[in-house]
Design an enzyme around this catalytic site. Structure first.
Site, PDB file in Angstrom:
ATOM      1  N   LYS A  33     -27.102 -37.454  30.929  1.00 45.19           N
ATOM      2  CA  LYS A  33     -26.036 -38.197  30.242  1.00 45.19           C
ATOM      3  C   LYS A  33     -25.054 -37.196  29.634  1.00 45.19           C
ATOM      4  CE  LYS A  33     -26.484 -40.272  26.066  1.00 45.19           C
ATOM      5  NZ  LYS A  33     -25.225 -40.065  25.341  1.00 45.19           N
ATOM      6  N   ASP A  57     -21.433 -41.382  29.206  1.00 47.28           N
ATOM      7  CA  ASP A  57     -21.549 -42.170  27.965  1.00 47.28           C
ATOM      8  C   ASP A  57     -20.252 -42.088  27.172  1.00 47.28           C
ATOM      9  OD1 ASP A  57     -22.596 -43.695  25.947  1.00 47.28           O
ATOM     10  OD2 ASP A  57     -23.827 -42.091  25.099  1.00 47.28           O
ATOM     11  N   LYS A  59     -18.602 -44.755  26.034  1.00 44.15           N
ATOM     12  CA  LYS A  59     -18.539 -45.885  25.078  1.00 44.15           C
ATOM     13  C   LYS A  59     -17.114 -46.426  24.960  1.00 44.15           C
ATOM     14  CE  LYS A  59     -22.529 -44.533  22.284  1.00 44.15           C
ATOM     15  NZ  LYS A  59     -22.785 -43.158  22.741  1.00 44.15           N
ATOM     16  N   ASP A  62     -11.452 -50.708  24.284  1.00 43.15           N
ATOM     17  CA  ASP A  62      -9.984 -50.786  24.320  1.00 43.15           C
ATOM     18  C   ASP A  62      -9.619 -52.141  24.919  1.00 43.15           C
ATOM     19  OD1 ASP A  62      -7.213 -50.038  24.452  1.00 43.15           O
ATOM     20  OD2 ASP A  62      -7.848 -47.950  24.633  1.00 43.15           O
ATOM     21  N   THR A 112     -27.262 -46.537  16.924  1.00 45.53           N
ATOM     22  CA  THR A 112     -28.533 -46.240  16.248  1.00 45.53           C
ATOM     23  C   THR A 112     -28.354 -45.318  15.038  1.00 45.53           C
ATOM     24  OG1 THR A 112     -28.832 -44.588  17.983  1.00 45.53           O
ATOM     25  CG2 THR A 112     -30.107 -46.620  18.174  1.00 45.53           C
ATOM     26  N   ARG A 196     -31.453 -34.088  21.596  1.00 46.79           N
ATOM     27  CA  ARG A 196     -31.847 -32.876  20.876  1.00 46.79           C
ATOM     28  C   ARG A 196     -33.331 -32.519  20.926  1.00 46.79           C
ATOM     29  NH1 ARG A 196     -27.881 -34.776  16.185  1.00 46.79           N
ATOM     30  NH2 ARG A 196     -28.481 -36.714  17.237  1.00 46.79           N
TER      31      ARG A 196
HETATM   32  O1  C5P Z   1     -29.892 -35.998  20.373  1.00 49.58           O
HETATM   33  P1  C5P Z   1     -30.267 -37.467  20.399  1.00 49.58           P
HETATM   34  O2  C5P Z   1     -31.613 -37.718  21.044  1.00 49.58           O
HETATM   35  O3  C5P Z   1     -30.132 -38.114  19.043  1.00 49.58           O
HETATM   36  O4  C5P Z   1     -29.186 -38.118  21.374  1.00 49.58           O
HETATM   37  C1  C5P Z   1     -29.053 -39.500  21.519  1.00 49.58           C
HETATM   38  C2  C5P Z   1     -27.943 -39.776  22.470  1.00 49.58           C
HETATM   39  O5  C5P Z   1     -27.834 -41.172  22.661  1.00 49.58           O
HETATM   40  C3  C5P Z   1     -26.580 -39.277  22.025  1.00 49.58           C
HETATM   41  O6  C5P Z   1     -25.923 -38.750  23.159  1.00 49.58           O
HETATM   42  C4  C5P Z   1     -25.865 -40.520  21.534  1.00 49.58           C
HETATM   43  O7  C5P Z   1     -24.482 -40.473  21.780  1.00 49.58           O
HETATM   44  C5  C5P Z   1     -26.504 -41.617  22.394  1.00 49.58           C
HETATM   45  N1  C5P Z   1     -26.522 -42.947  21.783  1.00 49.58           N
HETATM   46  C6  C5P Z   1     -27.109 -43.207  20.564  1.00 49.58           C
HETATM   47  N2  C5P Z   1     -27.083 -44.474  20.025  1.00 49.58           N
HETATM   48  C7  C5P Z   1     -26.484 -45.465  20.677  1.00 49.58           C
HETATM   49  C8  C5P Z   1     -25.903 -45.222  21.923  1.00 49.58           C
HETATM   50  C9  C5P Z   1     -25.951 -43.939  22.460  1.00 49.58           C
HETATM   51  O8  C5P Z   1     -27.686 -42.292  19.951  1.00 49.58           O
HETATM   52  N3  C5P Z   1     -26.509 -46.680  20.176  1.00 49.58           N
END
Ligand code: C5P
Length: 211
Positions: A33, A57, A59, A62, A112, A196
């Site tokens: 992603k 991703d 998102k 618009d 989230t 991460r």
């Molecule tokens: O590093 P981490 O595991 O927190 O990454 C979560 C990924 O999921 C990020 O790229 C974030 O943009 C994406 N994401 C999210 N919550 C959402 C939709 C996408 O954390 N509701």
């Protein structure tokens, strides 16, 4: 196998590091992603397509015409999944779907990272709108997934859960509504988005194997 369900979020790293990680994980995960790297290197999509599936991703949020233009361009590049914000509305999601070609349109419900009051209620409403628009799947936290999984039409849709924090990764980072991989799978997640805990690990392959 859990690894077929892992989408690795390759955020905040250089092209070189990103490709190094993707190469090391290509046989162990569903795909990759991307977001911020696109602003530096759009050809990363073609480079990653050689290694696995690509989830863009962005998102999108618009007016319908603008969103459908972006979706059409990304779809022509062969990306596997594209995200839009469900809060952009039913017409916007429909417009995205119309121009998506073979790409799947995934609607993000409530981020989230938000400590949202009534998250369940909000996610439920947005998921219902996403269903009405006919998108291919939704993103939500595993807490709300238990609720929306009860909607019968949701069975055939892709359910994608981010904010995954395995027990051995101590940091929540900026995420609030976190969950372990096990909880997300039990709640009915088809795919887990994990960034991460993998990319910040000294050995991303070991982190995936541990997952
Ligand atoms: O590093 P981490 O595991 O927190 O990454 C979560 C990924 O999921 C990020 O790229 C974030 O943009 C994406 N994401 C999210 N919550 C959402 C939709 C996408 O954390 N509701």
């Amino acid at each position: 196998m859990l690894s077929n369900k892992i989408i690795v979020a390759l955020d905040g790293i250089t092209t070189e590091k990103l490709l190094e990680i993707a190469n090391s994980l290509k046989e162990y995960v569903w795909g990759f992603k991307v977001n911020d790297i696109l602003y530096e290197n759009l050809s990363i999509i073609d480079q990653l397509k050689k290694l696995g599936r690509v989830f863009v991703d962005v998102k999108l949020h618009d007016i319908p015409n603008t969103v459908s233009n972006t979706v059409r361009r990304l779809s022509l590049k062969g990306v596997d999944m594209i995200t839009v914000h469900a809060s952009g509305g039913i017409d916007m999601m429909k417009a995205a779907k119309e121009k998506a070609g073979d790409s799947k349109i995934i609607a993000v419900t409530v981020l989230t990272s938000l400590r949202s009051l009534n998250a369940e209620k909000k996610v439920l409403r947005l998921a219902e709108e996403a269903l009405e628009a006919g998108v291919d799947g939704i993103v939500c936290s595993s807490h709300e997934l238990q609720v929306i999984s009860k909607i019968p039409e949701m069975k055939s849709k892709l359910k994608i859960v981010p904010a995954i924090r395995p027990s051995w990764y101590a940091e929540a980072d900026d995420q609030i509504r976190t969950t372990t991989p096990k909880e997300a799978i039990s709640a009915g997640a088809d795919y887990l988005v994990i960034g991460r805990p993998i990319t910040q690990s000294e050995n991303p392959l070991e982190a995936v194997k541990r997952l």
